[in-house]
Design a protein around this motif. Structure first.
Motif, PDB file in Angstrom:
ATOM      1  N   PHE A   1       0.716  -1.285  -0.150  1.00  0.00           N
ATOM      2  CA  PHE A   1      -0.033   0.110  -0.113  1.00  0.00           C
ATOM      3  C   PHE A   1       0.883   1.203  -0.060  1.00  0.00           C
TER       4      PHE A   1
ATOM      5  N   LYS B   1       1.844   1.930  -3.519  1.00  0.00           N
ATOM      6  CA  LYS B   1       0.627   2.132  -4.482  1.00  0.00           C
ATOM      7  C   LYS B   1       0.339   3.750  -3.952  1.00  0.00           C
ATOM      8  N   CYS B   2       0.352   4.219  -2.716  1.00  0.00           N
ATOM      9  CA  CYS B   2       0.140   5.487  -2.395  1.00  0.00           C
ATOM     10  C   CYS B   2       1.254   6.425  -2.910  1.00  0.00           C
TER      11      CYS B   2
END
Length: 93
Positions: free
Chosen positions: A27, A30-31
């Motif tokens: 994550f 992705k962020c």
């Protein structure tokens, strides 16, 4: 089959922390790609926390209120001892 079940049962917290580290890393990437820096920072913190929990689990360390109280008591005693043995003319920053 019993060996696999027993190992999963014994390693449950380490496995959970390893899975959480993986998800936090995924994550985080992705962020960062989506320019969500605050969320990426949050996932970085989660990943670091899970890594610490993972290592503590592997080393057999546990956190309890009694252990934390003992740690702060020893820290306070050492701090007082160091301050009391410091010369009076010692320059402070």
């Amino acid at each position: 089959m019993g060996t696999i079940a027993a190992s999963l049962l014994l390693m449950r917290w380490e496995l959970l922390s390893a899975i959480m580290m993986f998800f936090a890393s995924t994550f985080n990437v992705k962020c960062r790609k989506a320019s969500h820096n605050a969320m990426a920072f949050m996932f970085t913190g989660i990943g670091i926390g899970m890594a610490c929990w993972f290592v503590m689990g592997l080393l057999g360390m546990t956190l309890s209120t009694a252990e934390l109280r003992n740690f702060w008591h020893i820290t306070r005693d050492v701090f007082i001892q160091v301050i009391s043995t410091t010369p009076p003319d010692y320059p402070l920053p």
